[in-house]
Design a protein around this motif. Sequence first.
Motif, PDB file in Angstrom:
ATOM      1  N   TYR A   8       0.865  -1.182   0.000  1.00 13.60           N
ATOM      2  CA  TYR A   8       0.000   0.000   0.000  1.00 13.60           C
ATOM      3  C   TYR A   8       0.900   1.229   0.000  1.00 13.60           C
ATOM      4  O   TYR A   8       1.845   1.317   0.785  1.00 13.60           O
ATOM      5  CB  TYR A   8      -0.886  -0.029   1.243  1.00 13.60           C
ATOM      6  CG  TYR A   8      -1.748   1.175   1.461  1.00 13.60           C
ATOM      7  CD1 TYR A   8      -2.726   1.538   0.537  1.00 13.60           C
ATOM      8  CD2 TYR A   8      -1.599   1.946   2.603  1.00 13.60           C
ATOM      9  CE1 TYR A   8      -3.520   2.649   0.757  1.00 13.60           C
ATOM     10  CE2 TYR A   8      -2.393   3.053   2.838  1.00 13.60           C
ATOM     11  CZ  TYR A   8      -3.351   3.403   1.905  1.00 13.60           C
ATOM     12  OH  TYR A   8      -4.139   4.497   2.118  1.00 13.60           O
ATOM     13  N   ASN A   9       0.632   2.170  -0.898  1.00 13.35           N
ATOM     14  CA  ASN A   9       1.479   3.361  -0.998  1.00 13.35           C
ATOM     15  C   ASN A   9       0.795   4.632  -0.485  1.00 13.35           C
ATOM     16  O   ASN A   9       1.224   5.728  -0.785  1.00 13.35           O
ATOM     17  CB  ASN A   9       1.934   3.569  -2.443  1.00 13.35           C
ATOM     18  CG  ASN A   9       0.803   3.938  -3.383  1.00 13.35           C
ATOM     19  OD1 ASN A   9      -0.352   4.052  -2.986  1.00 13.35           O
ATOM     20  ND2 ASN A   9       1.133   4.119  -4.653  1.00 13.35           N
ATOM     21  N   GLY A  10      -0.286   4.470   0.280  1.00 15.43           N
ATOM     22  CA  GLY A  10      -1.018   5.624   0.785  1.00 15.43           C
ATOM     23  C   GLY A  10      -2.211   5.976  -0.085  1.00 15.43           C
ATOM     24  O   GLY A  10      -3.064   6.759   0.310  1.00 15.43           O
ATOM     25  N   ARG A  11      -2.275   5.384  -1.268  1.00 17.43           N
ATOM     26  CA  ARG A  11      -3.384   5.637  -2.194  1.00 17.43           C
ATOM     27  C   ARG A  11      -3.905   4.338  -2.809  1.00 17.43           C
ATOM     28  O   ARG A  11      -5.092   4.099  -2.845  1.00 17.43           O
ATOM     29  CB  ARG A  11      -2.918   6.575  -3.290  1.00 17.43           C
ATOM     30  CG  ARG A  11      -3.996   7.018  -4.244  1.00 17.43           C
ATOM     31  CD  ARG A  11      -3.458   7.966  -5.280  1.00 17.43           C
ATOM     32  NE  ARG A  11      -2.225   7.435  -5.853  1.00 17.43           N
ATOM     33  CZ  ARG A  11      -1.975   7.324  -7.152  1.00 17.43           C
ATOM     34  NH1 ARG A  11      -2.830   7.747  -8.015  1.00 17.43           N
ATOM     35  NH2 ARG A  11      -0.838   6.818  -7.571  1.00 17.43           N
ATOM     36  N   ASP A  12      -2.975   3.474  -3.276  1.00 15.33           N
ATOM     37  CA  ASP A  12      -3.351   2.251  -3.979  1.00 15.33           C
ATOM     38  C   ASP A  12      -2.888   1.014  -3.214  1.00 15.33           C
ATOM     39  O   ASP A  12      -1.852   1.025  -2.552  1.00 15.33           O
ATOM     40  CB  ASP A  12      -2.717   2.213  -5.380  1.00 15.33           C
ATOM     41  CG  ASP A  12      -3.182   3.369  -6.249  1.00 15.33           C
ATOM     42  OD1 ASP A  12      -4.400   3.628  -6.298  1.00 15.33           O
ATOM     43  OD2 ASP A  12      -2.317   4.017  -6.871  1.00 15.33           O
ATOM     44  N   THR A  38      -3.594  -6.738  -1.780  1.00 19.25           N
ATOM     45  CA  THR A  38      -3.512  -6.985  -0.338  1.00 19.25           C
ATOM     46  C   THR A  38      -2.301  -6.268   0.260  1.00 19.25           C
ATOM     47  O   THR A  38      -1.264  -6.172  -0.371  1.00 19.25           O
ATOM     48  CB  THR A  38      -3.374  -8.503  -0.079  1.00 19.25           C
ATOM     49  OG1 THR A  38      -4.459  -9.189  -0.701  1.00 19.25           O
ATOM     50  CG2 THR A  38      -3.384  -8.821   1.394  1.00 19.25           C
ATOM     51  N   TYR A  39      -2.465  -5.805   1.492  1.00 18.83           N
ATOM     52  CA  TYR A  39      -1.333  -5.278   2.261  1.00 18.83           C
ATOM     53  C   TYR A  39      -1.538  -5.626   3.731  1.00 18.83           C
ATOM     54  O   TYR A  39      -2.605  -6.085   4.127  1.00 18.83           O
ATOM     55  CB  TYR A  39      -1.167  -3.763   2.062  1.00 18.83           C
ATOM     56  CG  TYR A  39      -2.224  -2.905   2.709  1.00 18.83           C
ATOM     57  CD1 TYR A  39      -1.968  -2.220   3.890  1.00 18.83           C
ATOM     58  CD2 TYR A  39      -3.486  -2.754   2.132  1.00 18.83           C
ATOM     59  CE1 TYR A  39      -2.926  -1.417   4.482  1.00 18.83           C
ATOM     60  CE2 TYR A  39      -4.452  -1.954   2.712  1.00 18.83           C
ATOM     61  CZ  TYR A  39      -4.173  -1.293   3.891  1.00 18.83           C
ATOM     62  OH  TYR A  39      -5.128  -0.507   4.475  1.00 18.83           O
ATOM     63  N   GLY A  60      -8.511  -3.061   1.316  1.00 17.68           N
ATOM     64  CA  GLY A  60      -8.817  -1.659   1.071  1.00 17.68           C
ATOM     65  C   GLY A  60      -8.532  -0.831   2.305  1.00 17.68           C
ATOM     66  O   GLY A  60      -8.290  -1.367   3.388  1.00 17.68           O
ATOM     67  N   ILE A  61      -8.589   0.451   2.164  1.00 10.71           N
ATOM     68  CA  ILE A  61      -8.200   1.364   3.240  1.00 10.71           C
ATOM     69  C   ILE A  61      -9.082   1.201   4.481  1.00 10.71           C
ATOM     70  O   ILE A  61      -8.599   1.182   5.595  1.00 10.71           O
ATOM     71  CB  ILE A  61      -8.236   2.820   2.735  1.00 10.71           C
ATOM     72  CG1 ILE A  61      -7.225   2.973   1.601  1.00 10.71           C
ATOM     73  CG2 ILE A  61      -7.937   3.798   3.853  1.00 10.71           C
ATOM     74  CD1 ILE A  61      -7.381   4.244   0.814  1.00 10.71           C
TER      75      ILE A  61
END
Length: 116
Positions: A8-12, A38-39, A60-61
Amino acid sequence: DVFISGGYNGRDVFDDIWHLNLDLMQWMCLSAKIPKPTYFHAAALTPGGDRMFIFGGLHGINDQRTADFYEIWLKVPSLREMTWQYFSTNCPKLICSEPNQLLHLGIPADLVHRIS
């Protein structure tokens, strides 16, 4: 070797798998993908580095943590490995047999050791 999956890069949220060859210090994006982006998950490789297992994570976030479990082939397995995978998955009585009985059936000792 180092493998990185998802993230996860803060957006995707990502579904890709990257491999770092430490001898060459070179990254390569593998063609294998995580079934869902997934993260914040756990991952492990088989000793031969041919399969990755991923457990849990977020998709998702605002999602809650999952108990998803994925098995991903990172490279084309040998016919021997595919056959063992088929039998160990589809013949549950095989897994419950005594090691000596499995050896008598002709199953190689290293495969018998996997289920002992």
